[in-house]
Design a protein around this motif. Structure first.
Motif, PDB file in Angstrom:
ATOM      1  N   GLU A  17      29.188  -7.923 -15.227  1.00 27.95           N
ATOM      2  CA  GLU A  17      28.871  -9.281 -14.799  1.00 27.95           C
ATOM      3  C   GLU A  17      29.636  -9.667 -13.529  1.00 27.95           C
ATOM      4  N   CYS A  18      28.899 -10.096 -12.527  1.00 25.80           N
ATOM      5  CA  CYS A  18      29.502 -10.635 -11.309  1.00 25.80           C
ATOM      6  C   CYS A  18      29.684 -12.145 -11.496  1.00 25.80           C
ATOM      7  N   ASP A  19      30.598 -12.726 -10.761  1.00 25.86           N
ATOM      8  CA  ASP A  19      30.776 -14.175 -10.802  1.00 25.86           C
ATOM      9  C   ASP A  19      29.545 -14.851 -10.212  1.00 25.86           C
ATOM     10  N   TYR A  20      29.186 -16.011 -10.796  1.00 24.54           N
ATOM     11  CA  TYR A  20      28.043 -16.776 -10.311  1.00 24.54           C
ATOM     12  C   TYR A  20      28.517 -17.891  -9.375  1.00 24.54           C
ATOM     13  N   TYR A  21      27.790 -18.071  -8.287  1.00 26.50           N
ATOM     14  CA  TYR A  21      28.140 -19.098  -7.299  1.00 26.50           C
ATOM     15  C   TYR A  21      26.923 -19.993  -7.040  1.00 26.50           C
ATOM     16  N   GLU A  22      27.187 -21.292  -6.914  1.00 27.61           N
ATOM     17  CA  GLU A  22      26.113 -22.246  -6.642  1.00 27.61           C
ATOM     18  C   GLU A  22      25.583 -22.117  -5.221  1.00 27.61           C
ATOM     19  N   ARG A  23      26.500 -21.831  -4.275  1.00 30.36           N
ATOM     20  CA  ARG A  23      26.122 -21.728  -2.873  1.00 30.36           C
ATOM     21  C   ARG A  23      26.784 -20.501  -2.248  1.00 30.36           C
ATOM     22  N   ALA A  24      26.133 -19.942  -1.253  1.00 33.56           N
ATOM     23  CA  ALA A  24      26.684 -18.763  -0.588  1.00 33.56           C
ATOM     24  C   ALA A  24      28.031 -19.066   0.054  1.00 33.56           C
ATOM     25  N   THR A  25      28.200 -20.288   0.509  1.00 28.54           N
ATOM     26  CA  THR A  25      29.466 -20.669   1.154  1.00 28.54           C
ATOM     27  C   THR A  25      30.625 -20.721   0.164  1.00 28.54           C
ATOM     28  N   ASP A  26      30.324 -20.684  -1.139  1.00 20.47           N
ATOM     29  CA  ASP A  26      31.379 -20.659  -2.153  1.00 20.47           C
ATOM     30  C   ASP A  26      31.868 -19.249  -2.444  1.00 20.47           C
ATOM     31  N   ILE A  27      31.144 -18.242  -1.999  1.00 22.76           N
ATOM     32  CA  ILE A  27      31.496 -16.851  -2.274  1.00 22.76           C
ATOM     33  C   ILE A  27      32.625 -16.428  -1.346  1.00 22.76           C
ATOM     34  N   PHE A  43      21.427 -20.532  -0.162  1.00 20.40           N
ATOM     35  CA  PHE A  43      21.697 -19.158   0.273  1.00 20.40           C
ATOM     36  C   PHE A  43      22.235 -19.081   1.705  1.00 20.40           C
ATOM     37  N   ALA A  44      22.229 -20.184   2.432  1.00 19.28           N
ATOM     38  CA  ALA A  44      22.635 -20.185   3.842  1.00 19.28           C
ATOM     39  C   ALA A  44      24.038 -19.617   4.002  1.00 19.28           C
ATOM     40  N   GLY A  45      24.165 -18.646   4.885  1.00 18.53           N
ATOM     41  CA  GLY A  45      25.449 -18.006   5.124  1.00 18.53           C
ATOM     42  C   GLY A  45      25.653 -16.734   4.336  1.00 18.53           C
ATOM     43  N   LEU A  46      24.723 -16.392   3.455  1.00 17.57           N
ATOM     44  CA  LEU A  46      24.865 -15.194   2.625  1.00 17.57           C
ATOM     45  C   LEU A  46      24.998 -13.930   3.474  1.00 17.57           C
ATOM     46  N   GLY A  47      24.268 -13.877   4.567  1.00 13.26           N
ATOM     47  CA  GLY A  47      24.280 -12.692   5.416  1.00 13.26           C
ATOM     48  C   GLY A  47      25.596 -12.414   6.101  1.00 13.26           C
ATOM     49  N   LYS A  48      26.529 -13.357   6.076  1.00 14.25           N
ATOM     50  CA  LYS A  48      27.835 -13.161   6.701  1.00 14.25           C
ATOM     51  C   LYS A  48      28.837 -12.467   5.780  1.00 14.25           C
ATOM     52  N   LEU A  49      28.471 -12.266   4.509  1.00 15.86           N
ATOM     53  CA  LEU A  49      29.404 -11.707   3.526  1.00 15.86           C
ATOM     54  C   LEU A  49      29.313 -10.185   3.540  1.00 15.86           C
ATOM     55  N   SER A  50      29.907  -9.609   4.557  1.00 18.79           N
ATOM     56  CA  SER A  50      29.739  -8.181   4.854  1.00 18.79           C
ATOM     57  C   SER A  50      30.381  -7.252   3.833  1.00 18.79           C
ATOM     58  N   LYS A  51      31.215  -7.778   2.938  1.00 19.20           N
ATOM     59  CA  LYS A  51      31.882  -6.938   1.945  1.00 19.20           C
ATOM     60  C   LYS A  51      31.046  -6.747   0.682  1.00 19.20           C
ATOM     61  N   LEU A  52      29.958  -7.490   0.547  1.00 17.18           N
ATOM     62  CA  LEU A  52      29.156  -7.404  -0.671  1.00 17.18           C
ATOM     63  C   LEU A  52      28.539  -6.015  -0.830  1.00 17.18           C
TER      64      LEU A  52
END
Length: 240
Positions: A17-27, A43-52
């Motif tokens: 199980e991965c942690d759940y986030y309401e918004r991409a900016t919370d990740i 989902f805005a900003g999701l593409g910036k999370l290069s470590k995923l």
């Protein structure tokens, strides 16, 4: 745990199980695993999370899919119920993707971009109503280890024929809640690596027993003679 579930876990189609986030900016920017469901522009900003490396994303539209396509390190992607995007082409940028799960693609009619993912090994499509043939899978013949083409809990998925899978290098094939139009399992006998078949009753007993005879190392619940005491051959397909 039944054999079906055992093989799904063995094939790593279900991650911790991965942690759940309401918004991409919370990740956190350092996160390697996350779950998110789209609500408006959450989902805005999701593409910036290069470590995923692992991502579970539900209700993805086309804009969200574009964000996901920027995650170049992604190895595991679960596009959960429903997928409302119309074009899978953005996923071609995910050159490290190994596992892809898609649940209920409502508008998707062309699945061929998936056959161009260079490292894809495990592919599961559930309730893909517009996936009306398997021809597009042919380029993945020597690449896929596990494949699922499955219906939903309430809806059977009709597969015209398994012939396009002839000679595939699969180790496991899942055909849960499916209807096989030609009721022919002979293409599976050409899969010399196949070790598990999890399927609905979509062919006559004779087809299952012929497959058992040709592949002694294959596990399938329908190979059990005792099971047939309470089941009958499915109705033959309607003649056009």
């Amino acid at each position: 745990m039944d054999l079906n579930e055992h093989y799904r876990f063995w094939l790593h189609t279900r991650k911790p199980e991965c942690d759940y986030y309401e918004r991409a900016t919370d990740i956190p920017v350092s996160a390697s695993c996350a779950r998110i469901g789209r609500e408006n522009d959450s989902f805005a900003g999701l593409g910036k999370l290069s470590k995923l490396v692992e991502l579970e994303a539900s209700n993805a539209n086309q804009d969200m899919l574009e964000e996901i396509s920027r995650l170049s390190a992604l190895q595991y992607l679960d596009l959960g119920w429903p997928l409302v995007a119309k074009d899978l082409t953005p996923l071609l940028a995910l050159e490290n993707l190994q596992v892809l799960k898609i649940d209920s693609p409502r508008h998707m009619t062309d699945f061929s971009p998936l056959s161009k993912l260079p490292k894809l090994e495990r592919l599961f499509l559930t309730n893909a109503k517009h996936c009306d043939n398997l021809d597009w899978l042919r380029p993945l013949k020597n690449q896929l280890i596990a494949l699922g083409i499955e219906g939903s809990t309430w809806t059977k998925h009709t597969i015209p024929t398994l012939e396009p899978l002839n000679g595939f290098a699969l180790e496991a094939l899942f055909l849960t809640n499916t209807k096989l139009a030609d009721q022919d399992l002979s293409p599976l006998a050409t899969m010399r690596n196949l070790r598990f078949l999890g399927t609905a009753l979509n062919a006559p007993k004779a087809e299952f027993m012929a497959l058992k005879a040709r592949n002694a190392g294959l596990e399938c619940s329908w190979f059990d003679e005792a099971l047939w005491a309470t089941f009958k051959d499915p109705r033959p397909p309607k003649q056009s």
